[in-house]
Design a protein around this motif. Structure first.
Motif, PDB file in Angstrom:
ATOM      1  N   LYS A  55       1.035   4.117  -2.593  1.00 62.10           N
ATOM      2  CA  LYS A  55       0.160   5.509  -2.113  1.00 62.10           C
ATOM      3  C   LYS A  55       1.240   6.556  -2.764  1.00 62.10           C
ATOM      4  CE  LYS A  55      -0.791   8.467   1.244  1.00 62.10           C
ATOM      5  NZ  LYS A  55      -0.645   8.308   3.509  1.00 62.10           N
ATOM      6  N   LYS A  86       0.306  -1.427  -0.669  1.00 64.00           N
ATOM      7  CA  LYS A  86      -0.475   0.377  -0.156  1.00 64.00           C
ATOM      8  C   LYS A  86       1.292   1.323   0.013  1.00 64.00           C
ATOM      9  CE  LYS A  86      -4.067  -1.696   2.201  1.00 64.00           C
ATOM     10  NZ  LYS A  86      -5.296  -1.702   3.448  1.00 64.00           N
ATOM     11  N   LYS A  87       2.390   1.153   0.710  1.00 59.63           N
ATOM     12  CA  LYS A  87       2.479   2.874   0.984  1.00 59.63           C
ATOM     13  C   LYS A  87       3.295   3.002  -0.396  1.00 59.63           C
ATOM     14  CE  LYS A  87       7.043   3.938   2.780  1.00 59.63           C
ATOM     15  NZ  LYS A  87       7.524   4.787   2.116  1.00 59.63           N
ATOM     16  N   SER A 136       0.812   9.851  -5.806  1.00 65.33           N
ATOM     17  CA  SER A 136       1.534  10.967  -4.854  1.00 65.33           C
ATOM     18  C   SER A 136       2.282  11.562  -6.340  1.00 65.33           C
ATOM     19  CB  SER A 136       2.455  11.112  -3.946  1.00 65.33           C
ATOM     20  OG  SER A 136       3.097  11.917  -3.648  1.00 65.33           O
TER      21      SER A 136
END
Length: 690
Positions: free
Chosen positions: A257, A253-254, A261
């Protein structure tokens, strides 16, 4: 040559000698010259013409200074295909000069000795040669593609008059840069500080009695502390490529994300580039990029407004070029800021006056010299002084006078609909070195029908090929026969499900290949027999044509008529090989084959967002018997190949048969500027018949 300095090893040329050498270089170039060198020579000649107020010669030389190698490729491919279709073609080509010699019956004095090598009785030989006679001379549109005496100012003007009057043809050309011979592309491509904007055809040229007009505008503008514009664009494109290329490695998930971004950051940077291009670089001269107004009453009102302002204030010594620029500025003022307008008025009044009059009143100045080449070389103080001496008005008074005319347009209710008034197509010819910029995304062009083309030669070539199908400036296409190739490499599963479900729903009568590559013969046949050809996969799909038509690739589809929609990454991007080798692109090959239009992507894109854009474009363009308009169909499970027609969504749907306007509308189907700005149309304006 003269004034050779033995101490510096430099050769100083007088201006006439320099121009003479340039003329000799470009006019006596071989039939297939080195493209980049030929272009450099033409750019230098254009600069000489511009400094001598020869707008005609300047525009002609600039028209010769773009995509020269593509012309060589087209001529070479034409010869190849002729030879492939006629085994004796090469022999006939060698026989022709002999036939011409015989037909002339008399030899020039200097060739008199050749008479000894010819038989006295030529009748028998003539009869034999008649069997191997080549067909008539090539049509003029093919002759003009070559490098010969046919490429001249007279024929340049003749072509412009022959092209549809609805088109506004504009060329954007980077100036000559000697570092192109010394540095790698990555370095010299950022060394551009100005651009020549040439209007080959425009609504006001004829009214002003002007030939094609060229204006030099600053480029690469940036604020202190910021990256130069060119550097920032190439930097963000590199970051965009890396971000998309690494997307397949996201496994938590990081990382996901961080990916989104970075995508948002790249999007903001591109929007910033577009804003700087429009506000601080192009500025008010963006008014020169717009197309002709369909409603001609607007044009009459604008001319009257400016002419009244000139007579009321007494600006009797304004040149026709200044009036021309003011007409265009006022026409587009509703979409320009006050700062852009005032800055542009100042430059029109000071930098585009009569150089002869300026020389007569130019004051002594440590920064300026009387033998200047262009008025924009003079400092603003000198320009202001000269303007006041010539017109008996200050520059401030001039800005105030025409700003009042702008104010009457912006605030008067009778001009309220000018901002959204419909326009005819714009054809943009963009220099290869600045082709990467998203010109169509400039606010002043955002809703305009805009198409790019390689050069005037190819615009004329495609126009003449399809002349019988062109009505009111549009290639009249049908959409009855559609062909598609979807995911030929079988590694874009979700894209395959989305686009195959779309064509099955919206274009039921179309056929093609899904999840497998077509044979080269089928690929070429699609381009010839289809009205619209859709390619959804990696890149541009040209690799699928290899091996067909004697190894000619896409160009082997002689007589192609399909409007090609290529949705892969960089499908219409110019690829620059190392050194001074000319750039290459897929649309070059499609245009040589005869395809009137190619729509594709300027850089790397992501499949979901592109699928939205392409499906929207096709749904606007192509009539369909589908039960619901495409925007009203449920798409929650579209990536699984499922289209929901039960839960109708209420949204307005208006078909758009003008392809260039449909492209504008389809850009709005994605929220990402990087995706929307990448979509570019190259070729002739197209309209789909109902």
């Amino acid at each position: 040559m003269e004034d050779f300095d033995v101490f510096t090893d430099e050769i100083k040329f007088t201006k006439p000698l320099f121009k003479s050498i340039l003329n000799k270089f470009v006019n006596e170039s071989p039939a297939t010259p080195n493209g980049p060198n030929y272009q450099s020579g033409r750019k230098l000649l254009a600069e000489e013409c511009l400094s001598a107020n020869d707008d005609n010669g300047c525009a002609f030389n600039l028209s010769e200074a773009v995509s020269a190698t593509l012309r060589t490729l087209a001529v070479y491919r034409d010869e190849q295909l002729k030879a492939a279709g006629d085994g004796l073609y090469k022999i006939k080509s060698f026989i022709k000069p002999v036939q011409n010699l015989i037909d002339s019956k008399t030899l020039p004095d200097e060739d008199g000795e050749l008479d000894d090598f010819l038989p006295k009785d030529m009748k028998d030989i003539t009869k034999v040669l008649e069997k191997y006679k080549l067909a008539d001379e090539a049509p003029f549109y093919k002759t003009y593609l070559k490098f010969s005496s046919a490429n001249n100012v007279h024929n340049f003007q003749k072509i412009l008059k022959e092209l549809p009057k609805e088109w506004t043809i504009i060329q954007l050309t980077a100036p000559y840069n000697p570092n192109e011979n010394l540095k790698p592309l990555d370095e010299y491509r950022t060394e551009i500080n100005s651009i020549n904007l040439s209007l080959f055809t425009n609504d006001y040229l004829e009214d002003c009695g002007l030939a094609p007009v060229t204006v030099n505008i600053p480029a690469n503008v940036h604020k202190e502390g910021e990256k130069p514009l060119f550097t920032e664009l190439y930097s963000l494109l590199e970051d965009n490529y890396k971000t998309i290329d690494n997307a397949q490695l996201l496994n938590n998930k990081k990382l996901v994300k961080d990916y989104w971004s970075r995508r948002e950051d790249i999007d903001l940077r591109l929007q910033s580039v577009i804003n700087v291009m429009f506000k601080e670089w192009i500025g008010g001269f963006g008014s020169l990029l717009t197309g002709k107004l369909i409603d001609k009453t607007w044009k009459e009102k604008i001319i009257q407004l400016i002419d009244n302002t000139i007579s009321d204030w007494g600006f009797v010594k304004l040149t026709m070029k200044q009036k021309f620029l003011l007409y265009n500025l006022i026409e587009s003022c509703p979409v320009l800021s006050s700062q852009q307008i005032k800055s542009c008025i100042r430059r029109i009044l000071t930098e585009h006056g009569n150089p002869v009059e300026v020389r007569q009143v130019l004051p002594e100045c440590e920064n300026c010299v009387k033998d200047f080449r262009f008025l924009n070389e003079l400092c603003f103080k000198c320009l202001s002084h000269c303007f006041e001496r010539i017109h008996n008005f200050t520059v401030v008074d001039g800005i105030r006078a025409f700003s009042q005319a702008v104010l009457s347009v912006k605030e008067n209710s009778e001009w309220a609909t000018l901002k959204k008034a419909k326009r005819h197509p714009v054809i943009l010819i963009v220099d290869e070195i600045i082709d990467t910029f998203p010109w169509e995304s400039l606010p002043i062009l955002k809703n305009h029908p805009v198409s790019r083309i390689e050069n005037l030669h190819f615009l004329y070539y495609l126009y003449k090929i399809h002349e019988s199908d062109i009505v009111d400036g549009y290639f009249n296409a049908r959409a009855d026969i559609g062909r598609y190739v979807i995911n030929p490499e079988k590694n874009l599963d979700r894209m395959e499900k989305r686009m195959s479900s779309f064509v099955e729903y919206w274009c039921k009568r179309w056929c093609g290949h899904i999840g497998e590559p077509p044979s080269a013969a089928d690929f070429l046949k699609y381009l010839v027999e289809a009205d619209i050809f859709l390619y959804c996969g990696h890149g541009d799909g040209c690799q699928l044509a290899q091996g067909g038509a004697g190894g000619a690739g896409v160009e082997g589809a002689a007589g192609a008529r399909a409007v090609a929609l290529l949705s892969g990454c960089g499908s219409v991007r110019l690829n620059h090989p190392p050194g001074r080798a000319p750039p290459a692109a897929a649309h070059h090959h499609f245009h040589i084959a005869g395809c009137p239009m190619v729509v594709g992507m300027l850089w790397e894109v992501t499949d979901l967002e592109v699928d939205k854009v392409i499906s929207t474009l096709v749904s606007l363009l192509v009539p369909s018997d589908a039960p619901l308009p495409w925007p009203n169909v449920g798409k929650n499970k579209w990536s699984q190949g499922i289209i929901d027609t039960s839960a109708e969504q209420k949204s307005q749907f208006t078909p758009e048969r003008d392809l260039l306007r449909a492209v504008c509308a389809s850009r709005g189907s994605t929220n990402y500027a990087m995706i929307a700005s990448s979509v570019v149309a190259r070729g002739l304006p197209v309209r789909i018949k109902e």
